[in-house]
Design an enzyme around this catalytic site. Structure first.
Site, PDB file in Angstrom:
ATOM      1  N   GLU A 138       0.875  -1.175   0.000  1.00 16.59           N
ATOM      2  CA  GLU A 138       0.000   0.000   0.000  1.00 16.59           C
ATOM      3  C   GLU A 138       0.913   1.226   0.000  1.00 16.59           C
ATOM      4  O   GLU A 138       1.812   1.326   0.840  1.00 16.59           O
ATOM      5  CB  GLU A 138      -0.881  -0.005   1.245  1.00 16.59           C
ATOM      6  CG  GLU A 138      -1.867   1.159   1.340  1.00 16.59           C
ATOM      7  CD  GLU A 138      -2.669   1.122   2.630  1.00 16.59           C
ATOM      8  OE1 GLU A 138      -3.844   1.514   2.607  1.00 16.59           O
ATOM      9  OE2 GLU A 138      -2.110   0.693   3.682  1.00 16.59           O
ATOM     10  N   GLU A 227      -8.048  10.900   2.533  1.00 17.91           N
ATOM     11  CA  GLU A 227      -8.177   9.912   3.603  1.00 17.91           C
ATOM     12  C   GLU A 227      -8.363  10.641   4.926  1.00 17.91           C
ATOM     13  O   GLU A 227      -7.673  11.632   5.202  1.00 17.91           O
ATOM     14  CB  GLU A 227      -6.955   8.999   3.690  1.00 17.91           C
ATOM     15  CG  GLU A 227      -7.053   8.015   4.853  1.00 17.91           C
ATOM     16  CD  GLU A 227      -6.019   6.902   4.830  1.00 17.91           C
ATOM     17  OE1 GLU A 227      -6.029   6.080   5.764  1.00 17.91           O
ATOM     18  OE2 GLU A 227      -5.209   6.849   3.879  1.00 17.91           O
TER      19      GLU A 227
END
Length: 340
Positions: A138, A227
């Site tokens: 990620e 995010e």
């Protein structure tokens, strides 16, 4: 509140012929006025409103030519509106964790451009975000943040696109991923000075990570993401970009060549090259000295010089590979593509 509808007037019995001229004229004026009102209402809509899509639950999809992803562990606290082209907006309040953005279903070496606004209250990131498989990674290229600037094991810096980014690596254990709950590494490039808008040349980050021993696998999706974690806020972002960002891809004359990482050893590494747009192509690869190409596969290769490879199809399709001996230089080669 709506007014009660008026009762419909009943038609006079026995009238079966055309309306009087005065009535027809009045009706025509009414129709024209209604059409004008509808047109003005359409013109008054904000750009993209006619194609907007509101998302509140976990999903991926495509919207107006872009891939999007919406994930949250706290449904009901965050929503997103997918606007025209690469635009999206978000709003969240006292949320848990979420990641939302627009981009591409397959990431890679791209020159990503974006603009907009980012207004967090608490912990949040504005980041180019993506995943790779084999290895499962990620990754984040963070341009702005809220109350917390991400950190980890420091691996160095990379200077690109008008700023310097600190490179970190972290590990998550039994955490959500694109392959279910797994243990995986996270790679980070975190800009030293915040910004909201500009260019992100992904290949420059990928090369810097590789030099630090942080290898990516085959690319899954890549989005320009908002995010948030235990925070509130809003954002409105528009993203665009082209393939071939940094040293790893190029196009022209109707085709594009894109590089992706293969296997890696102490003294050498493999690169995979994918060609799109044509099946009759010529790819030119320039290898930075003192690195050299040891071998190739699935192409007919010629060598104008020791640092230049010219690749043409040999009947094995539009994907080929090379093995490069780095000789101390881990910077990936550049590639360009032309048809014919």
């Amino acid at each position: 509140m709506h007014d009660a509808p008026a009762q419909r007037k009943r038609r006079r019995p026995g009238r079966i012929g055309p309306l009087p001229r005065s009535s027809r004229f009045a009706r025509l004026k009414l129709l024209i006025a209604s059409a004008c009102a509808a047109l003005l209402a359409t013109l008054a809509l904000p750009p993209g409103a006619a194609h907007a899509q509101t998302v509140t639950s976990n999903q991926t999809g495509n919207h107006n030519g872009y891939f999007y992803s919406f994930w949250t562990d706290a449904p009901g606290t965050v929503s997103a509106t997918m606007g025209s082209g690469g635009n999206y907006s978000t709003s969240w309040r006292n949320t848990g964790n979420f990641v939302i953005g627009k981009g591409w279903s397959t990431g890679g070496r791209r020159t990503v451009t974006y603009s907009g606004s980012f207004n967090p209250s608490g912990n949040a990131y504005l980041t180019l975000y993506g995943w790779s498989r084999n290895p499962l990674v990620e990754y984040y290229i963070v341009d702005n943040w809220g109350t917390y600037r991400p950190t980890g094991t420091f691996k160095g810096t990379v200077t690109t696109d008008g700023g310097t980014y600190d490179i970190y690596q972290t590990t998550r254990y039994n955490a959500p991923s694109i392959e279910g709950n797994k243990t995986f590494n996270q790679y980070w490039s975190v800009r030293q000075q915040k910004r909201t808008g500009g260019t992100i040349t992904t290949g420059n980050h990928f090369d810097a990570w590789a030099r630090a021993g942080m290898q990516l696998g085959s690319h899954d999706y890549m989005i320009m993401a908002t995010e948030g974690y235990q925070s509130s806020g809003s954002s409105n972002i528009t993203v665009g970009g082209t393939s071939g960002g940094g040293g790893g891809g190029g196009g022209g004359g109707g085709c594009t060549a894109t590089l992706s990482a293969g296997e890696r050893w102490d003294d050498r590494y493999n690169l995979n090259v994918s060609v799109s747009g044509s099946s009759n192509w010529t790819v030119t690869m320039n290898v930075p000295s003192p690195a050299t190409i040891l071998s190739t596969w699935n192409i007919t290769a010629t060598w104008p010089s020791s640092q230049v490879l010219v690749a043409r199809p040999n009947g094995s399709g539009n994907n080929f590979g090379v093995t490069i001996k780095h000789n101390g230089n881990w910077t990936w080669p550049t590639v360009s593509c032309s048809t014919g």
